[in-house]
Design an enzyme around this catalytic site. Structure first.
Site, short mmCIF file in Angstrom:
data_model
loop_
_atom_site.label_atom_id
_atom_site.label_comp_id
_atom_site.label_asym_id
_atom_site.label_seq_id
_atom_site.Cartn_x
_atom_site.Cartn_y
_atom_site.Cartn_z
N CYS A 117 0.80 -1.23 0.00
CA CYS A 117 0.00 0.00 0.00
C CYS A 117 0.84 1.28 0.00
O CYS A 117 0.31 2.36 -0.27
CB CYS A 117 -0.96 -0.01 1.19
SG CYS A 117 -2.14 -1.37 1.10
N HIS A 256 -3.21 7.20 1.81
CA HIS A 256 -3.65 5.84 1.51
C HIS A 256 -5.02 5.65 2.18
O HIS A 256 -5.34 6.36 3.13
CB HIS A 256 -2.60 4.85 2.05
CG HIS A 256 -3.05 3.44 1.98
ND1 HIS A 256 -3.54 2.88 0.82
CD2 HIS A 256 -3.11 2.46 2.92
CE1 HIS A 256 -3.87 1.63 1.06
NE2 HIS A 256 -3.62 1.34 2.32
N ASN A 286 -10.15 -0.10 -0.40
CA ASN A 286 -8.68 0.02 -0.39
C ASN A 286 -8.16 -0.62 -1.68
O ASN A 286 -8.24 -1.83 -1.84
CB ASN A 286 -8.15 -0.70 0.86
CG ASN A 286 -6.64 -0.67 0.95
OD1 ASN A 286 -5.95 -0.26 0.02
ND2 ASN A 286 -6.11 -1.12 2.07
#
Ligand SMILES: CC(C)(COP(=O)(O)OP(=O)(O)OC[C@H]1O[C@@H](n2cnc3c(N)ncnc32)[C@H](O)[C@@H]1OP(=O)(O)O)[C@@H](O)C(=O)NCCC(=O)NCCS
Length: 330
Positions: A117, A256, A286
């Site tokens: 990520c 993020h 996500n």
């Protein structure tokens, strides 16, 4: 602290989300979960999912193409393509080589970055070094992932992720604008808290690993929450110190998108009003390497990014990997 010889800015952005959408209620009809819980706890309403025919490079290609168009740049001008992904098309070659071929950007060097990520943040940092040192003029950084391909759709943790890609083209700019600070961190002590246990050289795929679902991601949610809410503020405070900015100087945080709880806690710790935190997880969940460039493209295309505004980027991912950067939009 002067970090760069030439300063570096973003000259174009793009993003791509696959067409298919899975809502929370759809997931609740498949696994033991609860649509309201997902929305209230994670801040996710729906996510986009790649089709069987769509690989990570297909999403990345579309995002890259859009970034070229917005930058009004011909593909032949791109010197380097960096793809940040943890769901590559294949073990070999790199997804960046697939993207280079799809874009027909054959003048570019192409390679992948694996930082899950945090990958896009790592990618922007690597790109900046090449541009700052004068080696390259235009670098395309793409964050792209298809976690649907490593998700066990029979488990309730299928609710966290979506598929998507975002891209930014970086180039040089005047002093005192563009990226002003960047800090990356890694901590391999966290390597087992989010992982795909099999399919690599440590544990090659066998009938047994596939039967046991070891090619799907495994996540220790509580540990992710605890680490994320510790390291995101740490990285952010460090880049604020590097630039001598106060948190009140920051116009937008483009973070993020792990869960709304993590973002709210982080904003509270660093003292940033939540209106300044850009959120897209409600629509996309996500998307791992894709979250920051997708959000950046959305903010850019809505015209919110005026020259001189101070943008904070921050990410945390498996590994652990994490970091933050600050740029003055140019
Ligand atoms: C996932 C998370 C909410 C779980 O909370 P937790 O307290 O650590 O773990 P628990 O297993 O005790 O779950 C807490 C409650 O949530 C419920 N829950 C957990 N996962 C769920 C799911 N997928 N669907 C529905 N309910 C769920 C549990 O049933 C439990 O409910 P209860 O209190 O009524 O018993 C939390 O760890 C978190 O937000 N982690 C961050 C994860 C993340 O952002 N990941 C993506 C980036 S890699």
């Amino acid at each position: 602290m002067k970090q760069f010889v030439r300063n570096v800015k973003i000259v174009g952005t793009g993003s791509y989300l696959p067409e298919m959408v899975y809502t929370n209620s759809y997931l609740a009809s498949m696994v033991e979960t609860n649509a309201e819980w997902i929305e209230e706890t994670l801040g996710i309403k729906e996510r986009h999912i790649a089709s069987c025919e769509e690989a990570t490079s297909d999403l990345a290609y579309q995002a890259g193409l859009q970034a070229l168009t917005l930058a009004k740049l011909d593909k032949t001008k791109i010197d380097l393509i960096i793809v940040a992904t943890s769901t590559p098309d294949r073990m070999a070659p790199s997804t960046a080589c697939f993207v280079q071929h799809k874009l027909q950007a054959y003048n570019a060097v192409a390679f992948d970055i694996s930082a899950v990520c945090s990958g896009f943040l790592y990618g922007m940092s690597v790109a900046s070094q090449y541009i700052a040192s004068g080696v390259y003029d235009y670098v395309m950084v793409i964050g792209a992932d298809t976690f649907s391909k490593i998700t066990d759709w029979k488990r309730r943790d299928c609710v966290f992720f979506g598929d998507g890609a975002g891209a930014a083209i970086l180039s040089h700019c005047d002093d005192n604008e563009g990226f002003l600070a960047c800090r990356l961190y890694s901590d391999g002590r966290g390597r087992n808290h989010f992982t795909v246990p099999a399919g690599g050289s440590e544990r090659p795929a066998t009938c047994e690993t596939v039967e046991n679902g070891m090619h799907f991601f495994q996540m220790n949610g509580r540990e992710v929450y605890n680490v994320a809410t510790t390291v995101l503020p740490k990285a952010i405070n460090q880049v604020l110190e590097d630039t001598n900015f106060q948190i009140s100087d920051i116009d937008f945080l483009i973070p993020h998108q792990p869960s709304i709880g993590i973002l709210k806690k982080t904003a509270e710790i660093i003292g940033l009003p939540f209106e300044k935190v850009m959120v897209s997880m409600d629509r996309y969940a996500n998307t791992s390497g894709g979250t920051i460039p997708i959000m950046l493209d959305e903010v850019n295309r809505t015209g919110k990014l005026k020259p001189g505004l101070k943008i904070l980027f921050a990410a945390v991912g498996a590994g652990w990997t994490y970091g933050a950067s600050i740029m003055k939009w140019a």
